[in-house]
Design a protein around this motif. Structure first.
Motif, PDB file in Angstrom:
ATOM      1  N   ALA A  35      -0.135  19.538 -49.114  1.00  0.00           N
ATOM      2  CA  ALA A  35       0.557  19.954 -47.895  1.00  0.00           C
ATOM      3  C   ALA A  35      -0.341  19.841 -46.669  1.00  0.00           C
ATOM      4  O   ALA A  35       0.139  19.747 -45.545  1.00  0.00           O
ATOM      5  CB  ALA A  35       1.052  21.385 -48.040  1.00  0.00           C
ATOM      6  N   LEU A  36      -1.669  19.839 -46.868  1.00  0.00           N
ATOM      7  CA  LEU A  36      -2.600  19.760 -45.740  1.00  0.00           C
ATOM      8  C   LEU A  36      -2.851  18.331 -45.265  1.00  0.00           C
ATOM      9  O   LEU A  36      -3.396  18.133 -44.191  1.00  0.00           O
ATOM     10  CB  LEU A  36      -3.945  20.396 -46.128  1.00  0.00           C
ATOM     11  N   LEU A  37      -2.455  17.348 -46.057  1.00  0.00           N
ATOM     12  CA  LEU A  37      -2.690  15.964 -45.662  1.00  0.00           C
ATOM     13  C   LEU A  37      -1.827  15.596 -44.465  1.00  0.00           C
ATOM     14  O   LEU A  37      -0.668  15.999 -44.370  1.00  0.00           O
ATOM     15  CB  LEU A  37      -2.381  15.012 -46.828  1.00  0.00           C
ATOM     16  N   ASP A  38      -2.379  14.812 -43.566  1.00  0.00           N
ATOM     17  CA  ASP A  38      -1.655  14.367 -42.383  1.00  0.00           C
ATOM     18  C   ASP A  38      -0.794  13.174 -42.771  1.00  0.00           C
ATOM     19  O   ASP A  38      -1.291  12.079 -43.014  1.00  0.00           O
ATOM     20  CB  ASP A  38      -2.645  13.977 -41.287  1.00  0.00           C
ATOM     21  N   LYS A  39       0.496  13.393 -42.824  1.00  0.00           N
ATOM     22  CA  LYS A  39       1.410  12.348 -43.300  1.00  0.00           C
ATOM     23  C   LYS A  39       1.655  11.262 -42.258  1.00  0.00           C
ATOM     24  O   LYS A  39       2.161  10.200 -42.563  1.00  0.00           O
ATOM     25  CB  LYS A  39       2.734  12.988 -43.725  1.00  0.00           C
ATOM     26  N   ARG A  40       1.258  11.521 -41.000  1.00  0.00           N
ATOM     27  CA  ARG A  40       1.441  10.504 -39.966  1.00  0.00           C
ATOM     28  C   ARG A  40       0.589   9.270 -40.260  1.00  0.00           C
ATOM     29  O   ARG A  40       0.919   8.174 -39.844  1.00  0.00           O
ATOM     30  CB  ARG A  40       1.042  11.060 -38.598  1.00  0.00           C
ATOM     31  N   LEU A  41      -0.516   9.444 -40.958  1.00  0.00           N
ATOM     32  CA  LEU A  41      -1.416   8.329 -41.232  1.00  0.00           C
ATOM     33  C   LEU A  41      -0.890   7.415 -42.335  1.00  0.00           C
ATOM     34  O   LEU A  41      -1.266   6.249 -42.405  1.00  0.00           O
ATOM     35  CB  LEU A  41      -2.801   8.858 -41.617  1.00  0.00           C
ATOM     36  N   THR A  42      -0.037   7.927 -43.209  1.00  0.00           N
ATOM     37  CA  THR A  42       0.425   7.133 -44.348  1.00  0.00           C
ATOM     38  C   THR A  42       1.811   6.533 -44.137  1.00  0.00           C
ATOM     39  O   THR A  42       2.198   5.635 -44.863  1.00  0.00           O
ATOM     40  CB  THR A  42       0.455   8.005 -45.615  1.00  0.00           C
ATOM     41  N   GLN A  43       2.551   7.019 -43.161  1.00  0.00           N
ATOM     42  CA  GLN A  43       3.908   6.526 -42.952  1.00  0.00           C
ATOM     43  C   GLN A  43       3.923   5.420 -41.898  1.00  0.00           C
ATOM     44  O   GLN A  43       3.208   5.495 -40.904  1.00  0.00           O
ATOM     45  CB  GLN A  43       4.814   7.665 -42.478  1.00  0.00           C
ATOM     46  N   ALA A  44       4.736   4.422 -42.131  1.00  0.00           N
ATOM     47  CA  ALA A  44       4.893   3.355 -41.151  1.00  0.00           C
ATOM     48  C   ALA A  44       5.758   3.860 -40.001  1.00  0.00           C
ATOM     49  O   ALA A  44       6.660   4.670 -40.195  1.00  0.00           O
ATOM     50  CB  ALA A  44       5.546   2.142 -41.792  1.00  0.00           C
ATOM     51  N   SER A  45       5.487   3.374 -38.821  1.00  0.00           N
ATOM     52  CA  SER A  45       6.245   3.778 -37.644  1.00  0.00           C
ATOM     53  C   SER A  45       7.681   3.264 -37.751  1.00  0.00           C
ATOM     54  O   SER A  45       7.915   2.147 -38.216  1.00  0.00           O
ATOM     55  CB  SER A  45       5.585   3.215 -36.390  1.00  0.00           C
ATOM     56  N   HIS A  46       8.628   4.069 -37.302  1.00  0.00           N
ATOM     57  CA  HIS A  46      10.029   3.636 -37.307  1.00  0.00           C
ATOM     58  C   HIS A  46      10.274   2.569 -36.241  1.00  0.00           C
ATOM     59  O   HIS A  46      11.278   1.887 -36.262  1.00  0.00           O
ATOM     60  CB  HIS A  46      10.960   4.827 -37.092  1.00  0.00           C
ATOM     61  N   ARG A  47       9.327   2.438 -35.290  1.00  0.00           N
ATOM     62  CA  ARG A  47       9.462   1.434 -34.245  1.00  0.00           C
ATOM     63  C   ARG A  47       8.746   0.128 -34.599  1.00  0.00           C
ATOM     64  O   ARG A  47       8.760  -0.813 -33.822  1.00  0.00           O
ATOM     65  CB  ARG A  47       8.884   1.982 -32.945  1.00  0.00           C
ATOM     66  N   CYS A  48       8.118   0.087 -35.746  1.00  0.00           N
ATOM     67  CA  CYS A  48       7.354  -1.092 -36.168  1.00  0.00           C
ATOM     68  C   CYS A  48       8.294  -2.284 -36.389  1.00  0.00           C
ATOM     69  O   CYS A  48       9.346  -2.150 -36.998  1.00  0.00           O
ATOM     70  CB  CYS A  48       6.601  -0.759 -37.445  1.00  0.00           C
ATOM     71  N   ALA A  49       7.884  -3.434 -35.890  1.00  0.00           N
ATOM     72  CA  ALA A  49       8.724  -4.634 -36.020  1.00  0.00           C
ATOM     73  C   ALA A  49       8.653  -5.175 -37.442  1.00  0.00           C
ATOM     74  O   ALA A  49       7.607  -5.117 -38.086  1.00  0.00           O
ATOM     75  CB  ALA A  49       8.252  -5.703 -35.041  1.00  0.00           C
ATOM     76  N   PRO A  50       9.734  -5.738 -37.948  1.00  0.00           N
ATOM     77  CA  PRO A  50       9.717  -6.341 -39.273  1.00  0.00           C
ATOM     78  C   PRO A  50       8.777  -7.549 -39.301  1.00  0.00           C
ATOM     79  O   PRO A  50       8.599  -8.245 -38.302  1.00  0.00           O
ATOM     80  CB  PRO A  50      11.164  -6.792 -39.492  1.00  0.00           C
ATOM     81  N   VAL A  51       8.196  -7.799 -40.455  1.00  0.00           N
ATOM     82  CA  VAL A  51       7.233  -8.880 -40.608  1.00  0.00           C
ATOM     83  C   VAL A  51       7.875 -10.228 -40.312  1.00  0.00           C
ATOM     84  O   VAL A  51       7.257 -11.092 -39.683  1.00  0.00           O
ATOM     85  CB  VAL A  51       6.629  -8.859 -42.036  1.00  0.00           C
ATOM     86  N   ASP A  52       9.117 -10.420 -40.744  1.00  0.00           N
ATOM     87  CA  ASP A  52       9.759 -11.715 -40.519  1.00  0.00           C
ATOM     88  C   ASP A  52       9.981 -11.997 -39.028  1.00  0.00           C
ATOM     89  O   ASP A  52       9.911 -13.141 -38.583  1.00  0.00           O
ATOM     90  CB  ASP A  52      11.086 -11.815 -41.281  1.00  0.00           C
ATOM     91  N   GLU A  53      10.192 -10.943 -38.216  1.00  0.00           N
ATOM     92  CA  GLU A  53      10.340 -11.145 -36.775  1.00  0.00           C
ATOM     93  C   GLU A  53       9.017 -11.596 -36.156  1.00  0.00           C
ATOM     94  O   GLU A  53       8.993 -12.484 -35.302  1.00  0.00           O
ATOM     95  CB  GLU A  53      10.812  -9.850 -36.111  1.00  0.00           C
ATOM     96  N   VAL A  54       7.926 -11.000 -36.602  1.00  0.00           N
ATOM     97  CA  VAL A  54       6.602 -11.386 -36.100  1.00  0.00           C
ATOM     98  C   VAL A  54       6.297 -12.819 -36.507  1.00  0.00           C
ATOM     99  O   VAL A  54       5.795 -13.618 -35.705  1.00  0.00           O
ATOM    100  CB  VAL A  54       5.519 -10.415 -36.613  1.00  0.00           C
ATOM    101  N   MET A  55       6.597 -13.165 -37.755  1.00  0.00           N
ATOM    102  CA  MET A  55       6.354 -14.531 -38.242  1.00  0.00           C
ATOM    103  C   MET A  55       7.185 -15.546 -37.456  1.00  0.00           C
ATOM    104  O   MET A  55       6.690 -16.612 -37.087  1.00  0.00           O
ATOM    105  CB  MET A  55       6.685 -14.631 -39.734  1.00  0.00           C
ATOM    106  N   GLN A  56       8.423 -15.217 -37.183  1.00  0.00           N
ATOM    107  CA  GLN A  56       9.298 -16.116 -36.435  1.00  0.00           C
ATOM    108  C   GLN A  56       8.756 -16.328 -35.021  1.00  0.00           C
ATOM    109  O   GLN A  56       8.755 -17.450 -34.500  1.00  0.00           O
ATOM    110  CB  GLN A  56      10.710 -15.536 -36.383  1.00  0.00           C
ATOM    111  N   LEU A  57       8.276 -15.256 -34.401  1.00  0.00           N
ATOM    112  CA  LEU A  57       7.720 -15.353 -33.054  1.00  0.00           C
ATOM    113  C   LEU A  57       6.489 -16.265 -33.030  1.00  0.00           C
ATOM    114  O   LEU A  57       6.388 -17.160 -32.185  1.00  0.00           O
ATOM    115  CB  LEU A  57       7.348 -13.962 -32.542  1.00  0.00           C
ATOM    116  N   THR A  58       5.577 -16.068 -33.957  1.00  0.00           N
ATOM    117  CA  THR A  58       4.358 -16.886 -33.970  1.00  0.00           C
ATOM    118  C   THR A  58       4.667 -18.348 -34.299  1.00  0.00           C
ATOM    119  O   THR A  58       4.065 -19.247 -33.709  1.00  0.00           O
ATOM    120  CB  THR A  58       3.327 -16.324 -34.965  1.00  0.00           C
ATOM    121  N   GLU A  59       5.597 -18.580 -35.206  1.00  0.00           N
ATOM    122  CA  GLU A  59       5.974 -19.965 -35.530  1.00  0.00           C
ATOM    123  C   GLU A  59       6.622 -20.654 -34.339  1.00  0.00           C
ATOM    124  O   GLU A  59       6.343 -21.824 -34.059  1.00  0.00           O
ATOM    125  CB  GLU A  59       6.930 -19.986 -36.724  1.00  0.00           C
ATOM    126  N   GLN A  60       7.464 -19.930 -33.626  1.00  0.00           N
ATOM    127  CA  GLN A  60       8.122 -20.497 -32.443  1.00  0.00           C
ATOM    128  C   GLN A  60       7.077 -20.856 -31.397  1.00  0.00           C
ATOM    129  O   GLN A  60       7.148 -21.921 -30.787  1.00  0.00           O
ATOM    130  CB  GLN A  60       9.121 -19.490 -31.874  1.00  0.00           C
TER     131      GLN A  60
END
Length: 160
Positions: free
Chosen positions: A45-70
């Motif tokens: 219960a003392l562990l900081d769960k913010r460090l282990t959870q991914a942000s809900h605003r984080c972009a999907p990997v496929d969107e990042v890949m599409q951007l870099t490929e474009q």
């Protein structure tokens, strides 16, 4: 481990709450919160769960890949600002800062050095009388009479 030692010391009466909090480097209130969390769920219960959870605003990997490929395929010689305008025209919804960060992290564009300060401090002039500052302001020194005060200051010696 350190919290458990402080908790046990406080529970057994060897340490006060204030001493235990000081040992952990937190305030009394935070130590009391830790005690309640520990009693309810143990060390997990003392562990900081913010460090282990991914942000809900984080972009999907496929969107990042599409951007870099474009960018690589069609816009590789453009800077981030120009690319972002075309990205938005093509239906992209992300901000300029996000696009620029993605391109920088993937190594497609270089990080640019920050610009210098707008007003840089200048060196004082070396010779007396070389640069003189003059300032004038109107004040009411005597009742119902406004007089001008003119100050002349030498840059080299600060003489008035």
């Amino acid at each position: 481990m350190r919290f458990e030692e402080a908790y046990e010391g406080c529970k057994s009466g060897c340490l006060t709450q204030a001493e235990a909090a000081l040992l952990l480097g937190v305030c009394d209130r935070t130590f009391r919160r830790y005690r309640c969390k520990y009693a309810a769920g143990g060390l997990e219960a003392l562990l900081d769960k913010r460090l282990t959870q991914a942000s809900h605003r984080c972009a999907p990997v496929d969107e990042v890949m599409q951007l870099t490929e474009q960018y690589q395929r069609r816009y590789s010689d453009w800077n981030a600002k120009h690319f972002h305008t075309w990205y938005r025209k093509d239906g992209g919804t992300r901000s300029y800062t996000w696009v620029k960060s993605c391109l920088q992290e993937s190594g497609l564009i270089k990080r640019v050095k920050k610009r210098g300060a707008h007003r840089k401090r200048r060196e004082r002039s070396l010779l007396s009388g070389m640069m003189i500052h003059q300032d004038g302001s109107t004040h009411e020194w005597v009742v119902n009479q406004k007089w001008d005060l003119i100050v002349t200051m030498d840059d080299a010696t600060n003489e008035h």
